[in-house]
Enzyme design. Structure first.
Site, PDB file in Angstrom:
ATOM      1  N   GLY A  20       0.832  -1.210   0.000  1.00  0.00           N
ATOM      2  CA  GLY A  20       0.000   0.000   0.000  1.00  0.00           C
ATOM      3  C   GLY A  20       0.857   1.245   0.000  1.00  0.00           C
TER       4      GLY A  20
ATOM      5  N   GLY B 106      -0.396   4.604  -1.245  1.00  0.00           N
ATOM      6  CA  GLY B 106      -1.578   5.141  -0.566  1.00  0.00           C
ATOM      7  C   GLY B 106      -1.252   6.278   0.394  1.00  0.00           C
ATOM      8  N   GLN B 107      -2.278   6.724   1.106  1.00  0.00           N
ATOM      9  CA  GLN B 107      -2.123   7.908   1.968  1.00  0.00           C
ATOM     10  C   GLN B 107      -1.030   7.717   3.013  1.00  0.00           C
ATOM     11  OE1 GLN B 107      -5.265   8.709   4.764  1.00  0.00           O
ATOM     12  NE2 GLN B 107      -4.708  10.867   4.994  1.00  0.00           N
TER      13      GLN B 107
ATOM     14  N   ASP C 270       0.312  -7.618  -5.755  1.00  0.00           N
ATOM     15  CA  ASP C 270      -1.102  -7.834  -5.453  1.00  0.00           C
ATOM     16  C   ASP C 270      -1.138  -8.681  -4.188  1.00  0.00           C
ATOM     17  OD1 ASP C 270      -3.706  -8.600  -5.247  1.00  0.00           O
ATOM     18  OD2 ASP C 270      -3.839  -9.511  -7.235  1.00  0.00           O
TER      19      ASP C 270
ATOM     20  N   TYR D 260     -15.907  -2.962   6.546  1.00  0.00           N
ATOM     21  CA  TYR D 260     -14.530  -2.547   6.838  1.00  0.00           C
ATOM     22  C   TYR D 260     -14.203  -2.841   8.310  1.00  0.00           C
ATOM     23  CZ  TYR D 260     -10.674   0.807   7.587  1.00  0.00           C
ATOM     24  OH  TYR D 260      -9.492   1.411   7.926  1.00  0.00           O
TER      25      TYR D 260
ATOM     26  N   LYS E  83     -11.578  -5.465  10.098  1.00  0.00           N
ATOM     27  CA  LYS E  83     -10.567  -5.028  11.072  1.00  0.00           C
ATOM     28  C   LYS E  83     -10.656  -5.848  12.366  1.00  0.00           C
ATOM     29  CE  LYS E  83      -8.394  -1.863   8.685  1.00  0.00           C
ATOM     30  NZ  LYS E  83      -7.026  -2.123   8.217  1.00  0.00           N
TER      31      LYS E  83
ATOM     32  N   ILE F 164      -6.941   9.768   9.465  1.00  0.00           N
ATOM     33  CA  ILE F 164      -5.585  10.306   9.274  1.00  0.00           C
ATOM     34  C   ILE F 164      -5.640  11.519   8.344  1.00  0.00           C
ATOM     35  CG2 ILE F 164      -3.228   9.800   8.495  1.00  0.00           C
ATOM     36  CD1 ILE F 164      -4.096   8.222  11.027  1.00  0.00           C
TER      37      ILE F 164
HETATM   38  N1  SER Z   1     -10.014   6.511   7.890  1.00  0.00           N
HETATM   39  C1  SER Z   1     -10.675   5.234   7.793  1.00  0.00           C
HETATM   40  C2  SER Z   1     -11.952   5.344   7.060  1.00  0.00           C
HETATM   41  O1  SER Z   1     -12.550   6.380   7.121  1.00  0.00           O
HETATM   42  C3  SER Z   1     -10.941   4.690   9.166  1.00  0.00           C
HETATM   43  O2  SER Z   1      -9.956   3.810   9.538  1.00  0.00           O
HETATM   44  O3  SER Z   1     -12.371   4.403   6.467  1.00  0.00           O
END
Ligand code: SER
Length: 325
Positions: A13, A16-17, A58, A148, A152, A178
């Site tokens: 990743g 990514g951010q 991947d 999601y 987790k 974040i």
């Molecule tokens: N920043 C993430 C989201 O909004 C939360 O872990 O999905």
């Protein structure tokens, strides 16, 4: 094991951010050629590909991870590749596939190749309406409403299992939203807290997808990286939680953030038009209690709403002025 002894780090990743900045931070910390950035579909920035190795990986393909681990003699993985909460609600099957199969593959490769350490981020999305929403304790009831969040919680339990069953040194924190200026987040519920800065500077106007009084826990990127690196460098004897640690930094409402930005851009106007993400935000904590992380491995954030906003405005304005956005 100290950071100095770590041989080779793989960051999934990495485009990514979090990955784009964490990779650079790890390279800066003296691991330059030994930090392998791995992205999937997105082309890496010049900065990322020119400062060290880059590979397309991947993570849903175990063989693919395994090959890169062998090629570079990797001994540590920061596994950041994931589908976030809002995209997850639009495509739950994809979220399960990427988040669960990806993590399972990373843990299996780590077990097979006897890797020294794995970092995997969990999220405040593990909590649901059964947990108290203010100062949510470390050990709370975890019944999330989003897929999601489900991935987790399952991921936390899987990490804990790999530690107990196979002795894998896997470490994790529950990140809040974040905020960062380098790479925008993609498809999360907390994305408004980043988008608002871009739109304030670009157009003086932002349409926020959560209500003005929506409060969520947030963290600025330097603290996000610090949490990962501090936890990974902590002595194993200090780590008693192998699920995931609460880490807190700041909490504010969308309206408070808009007013803080107005101190720098007085003409900025924010409108509020909640969409499906409001329901997700309403199921997450407003603030979390990170006493355990502070006590066990010395977690301490540096940025609050005031210092984060000042730095974000400065950094983003500079990037806009240089046409880097
Ligand atoms: N920043 C993430 C989201 O909004 C939360 O872990 O999905």
């Amino acid at each position: 094991m100290s950071a100095k002894n770590m041989k080779r780090i793989l960051v999934t990743g990495a485009t990514g951010q979090i990955g784009s900045e964490l990779t650079m931070e790890l390279r800066k910390k003296g691991h330059k050629d030994s930090v392998i950035a791995a992205g999937h579909k997105k082309k890496p920035s010049d900065k990322l590909s020119e400062s060290g190795p880059f590979e397309y990986v991947d993570t849903t393909d175990r063989e693919n991870i395994s090959k890169v681990v062998k090629k570079y003699d990797v001994d540590t993985i920061y596994h950041l590749a994931a589908v976030l909460s809002a995209i997850g609600e639009e495509n739950p099957q994809l979220a399960w596939h990427v988040n669960m199969d990806g993590l399972y593959n990373v843990l299996e490769v780590a077990r097979e190749h006897k890797l020294a350490r794995v970092f995997w981020p969990s999220s405040i999305a593990v909590f649901g309406l059964k947990a108290s929403r203010v100062n949510t304790p470390q050990d709370s009831v975890l019944i999330p409403r989003t897929v999601y969040g489900v991935t987790k919680v399952a991921g936390e339990l899987l990490c804990n299992y790999y530690h107990g069953r196979f002795g894998l040194d896997v470490r994790s924190v529950r990140y809040p939203g974040i905020i960062s200026s380098e790479t925008p987040p993609g498809g999360g519920t907390t994305d408004y807290a980043v988008e608002i800065f871009y739109e304030a500077i670009r157009r003086n106007h932002y349409v926020c997808f959560v209500k003005e009084d929506t409060v969520l826990p947030m963290m600025y990127m330097p603290d996000c990286m610090k949490a990962a690196i501090d936890l990974m460098e902590a002595d194993a004897s200090k780590i008693s939680h192998r699920t995931s640690y609460n880490v807190n930094a700041m909490s504010f409402s969308a309206g408070e953030l808009a007013r803080e930005i107005q101190k720098y851009i007085p003409s900025f106007r924010c409108e509020y038009k909640p969409d499906f993400r409001q329901k997700i935000a309403d199921s997450w904590p407003m603030s979390i209690d990170d006493f355990v992380a502070r006590k066990e491995w010395g977690w301490k954030p540096s940025y609050d709403l005031t210092s984060m906003t000042k730095d974000m405005i400065e950094k983003l304005s500079e990037r806009f002025a240089k046409n880097m956005v």
